[in-house]
Design a protein around this motif. Structure first.
Motif, PDB file in Angstrom:
ATOM      1  N   LYS A  90      47.692  35.731  45.056  1.00 41.25           N
ATOM      2  CA  LYS A  90      47.078  36.813  44.281  1.00 41.25           C
ATOM      3  C   LYS A  90      46.790  36.369  42.853  1.00 41.25           C
ATOM      4  N   VAL A  91      47.764  35.675  42.243  1.00 38.34           N
ATOM      5  CA  VAL A  91      47.604  35.224  40.853  1.00 38.34           C
ATOM      6  C   VAL A  91      46.429  34.258  40.749  1.00 38.34           C
ATOM      7  N   ILE A  92      46.328  33.308  41.704  1.00 35.25           N
ATOM      8  CA  ILE A  92      45.226  32.330  41.673  1.00 35.25           C
ATOM      9  C   ILE A  92      43.885  33.052  41.809  1.00 35.25           C
ATOM     10  N   LEU A  93      43.815  33.994  42.743  1.00 36.33           N
ATOM     11  CA  LEU A  93      42.570  34.754  42.943  1.00 36.33           C
ATOM     12  C   LEU A  93      42.190  35.537  41.691  1.00 36.33           C
ATOM     13  N   LEU A  94      43.203  36.125  41.076  1.00 35.39           N
ATOM     14  CA  LEU A  94      42.951  36.902  39.851  1.00 35.39           C
ATOM     15  C   LEU A  94      42.400  36.001  38.747  1.00 35.39           C
ATOM     16  N   LEU A  95      43.000  34.816  38.603  1.00 38.62           N
ATOM     17  CA  LEU A  95      42.553  33.896  37.547  1.00 38.62           C
ATOM     18  C   LEU A  95      41.117  33.416  37.804  1.00 38.62           C
TER      19      LEU A  95
END
Lengths: 104, 280
Positions: free
Chosen positions: B84-89
């Motif tokens: 999720k964090v990677i996608l958000l970034l």
């Protein structure tokens, strides 16, 4: 198996209640025989299941400043009840057989 | 336990059990209706909630009945945090700019709403202050032998104070509506980033603010109306005793102020003066 039987039986009871006319959650519970021990937490999954299989439909109506959800039995739901009624003879025989076994 | 707490706990428990959001919403709606029905039959809120059984048994019934695929979706909802964090970034340029835009729009609207509130409050305080100034004007007038001027100031001041008191319910209603509108707007903007329980609490607060027409004691309104009428009567009586004629104001000269013609009417007689300004 026991819970499967009970679930199926309770579904038919809810459909039988709605066969008398449209109704809402709390009223359905009050209209059903007390011996069934129907509660909100039992009724909710049954209503969801019957709705998912197309045996009943729902519509929200205004009541005293809030929304009340009414349930209506569909043609499919009525067919389910009819099919059960047609099996009455077989059900009676099974019931008699089980009761006879229990009495021994 | 009251209805709101019960529904919050139910939603939290369903979320923890990875029940999909649509199911959580439907279940909360169903049980809220059940509580309302029991209350309508005469039960207290606490009795109505208690009659529904434990939250654990409710959740158990819902989860047991969920198809496996649905439970899988529920788990995916709360899924892998690192992913999720990677996608958000990676998608930051898209959602970041939209977020900043929405935040600025929200801030502007809130600023406009609260400026209106501040203006209303300033008007109201000025009206109350006018009453005090009116009393001072009367005392000053009597002390300096300019009784008519003092009485005119007193009449206008008291009338404005009365107006402020009469307008009090409207002020409170508008203030509450502004708070309601601000909270609702913030909830609408922030909903995707907000916990369900926080959203419910915000909605409940907004609903309390919406409330309706505020209760103001009748005596207070009668006093306000009396002040308004008394002040107006005193001011009109003073003006009438001075032989004031409104149409003579039109003969006053104009002055140029910031490039615009301003007709500043000045009428004075026996120590009583009245200024009226209009723009061309």
């Amino acid at each position: 198996m026991e819970s499967q039987l009970k679930r199926g039986f309770l579904e038919l009871c809810v459909l039988a209640t709605l066969a008398h006319g449209d109704s809402y959650g709390y009223q359905i519970i009050k209209d059903m025989p007390r011996a069934l021990g129907m509660t909100e937490s039992t009724l909710y999954p049954i209503l969801r299941r019957l709705k998912a299989q197309g045996s009943l439909s729902e519509n929200a109506q205004e009541h005293g400043g809030r929304t009340r959800k009414y349930f209506t039995i569909t043609d499919k739901g009525r067919r389910q009840l009819d099919e059960f009624a047609q099996e009455e003879q077989a059900i009676q025989e099974i019931l008699a057989y089980v009761l006879k076994g229990a009495a021994k | 336990m009251n209805k709101i707490d019960f529904l919050l706990q139910l939603k939290d428990a369903l979320n923890k059990a990875h029940v999909p959001q649509s199911e959580v919403h439907d279940a909360a709606q169903f049980y809220a209706e059940c509580v309302d029905e029991r209350i309508e039959e005469g039960a207290t809120e606490a009795e109505a909630v208690e009659g529904l059984g434990s939250i654990d048994s409710i959740v158990e019934g819902i989860v047991a009945d969920l198809p496996q695929a649905f439970r899988g979706i529920g788990r995916l909802d709360s899924g892998n945090k690192a992913l999720k964090v990677i996608l958000l970034l990676l998608t930051f340029p898209v959602w970041g700019s939209v977020l900043v835009f929405l935040a600025l729009v929200a801030a502007s609207l809130v600023a406009v709403l609260w400026s209106l509130l501040a203006a209303m409050a300033a008007f109201w305080i000025a009206c109350i202050a006018a009453g005090l100034a009116g009393i001072a004007s009367l005392v000053h007038g009597i002390a300096n032998g300019t009784g008519q001027a003092g009485a005119l100031g007193f009449g206008i001041g008291i009338a404005l104070s009365g107006l402020a008191v009469v307008l009090l319910p409207l002020m409170v209603y508008v203030c509450r509506w502004l708070v309601f509108a601000t909270v609702r707007f913030n909830l609408w903007v922030s909903r995707p980033f907000m916990k369900a329980s926080t959203y419910e609490k915000g909605s409940a607060f907004a609903a309390r603010m919406r409330g309706g027409w505020p209760h103001v004691p009748k005596t207070l309104l009668i006093v306000g109306l009396a002040l308004l009428l008394l002040g107006s009567a005193v001011a009109l009586a003073v003006l009438a005793s001075c032989g004031f004629e409104p149409w003579t104001l039109a003969q006053a000269p104009s002055i140029n102020l910031f490039g615009r013609d301003v007709y500043l009417f000045h009428w004075e007689q026996d120590g009583t003066a009245l200024f009226v300004g209009t723009l061309s």
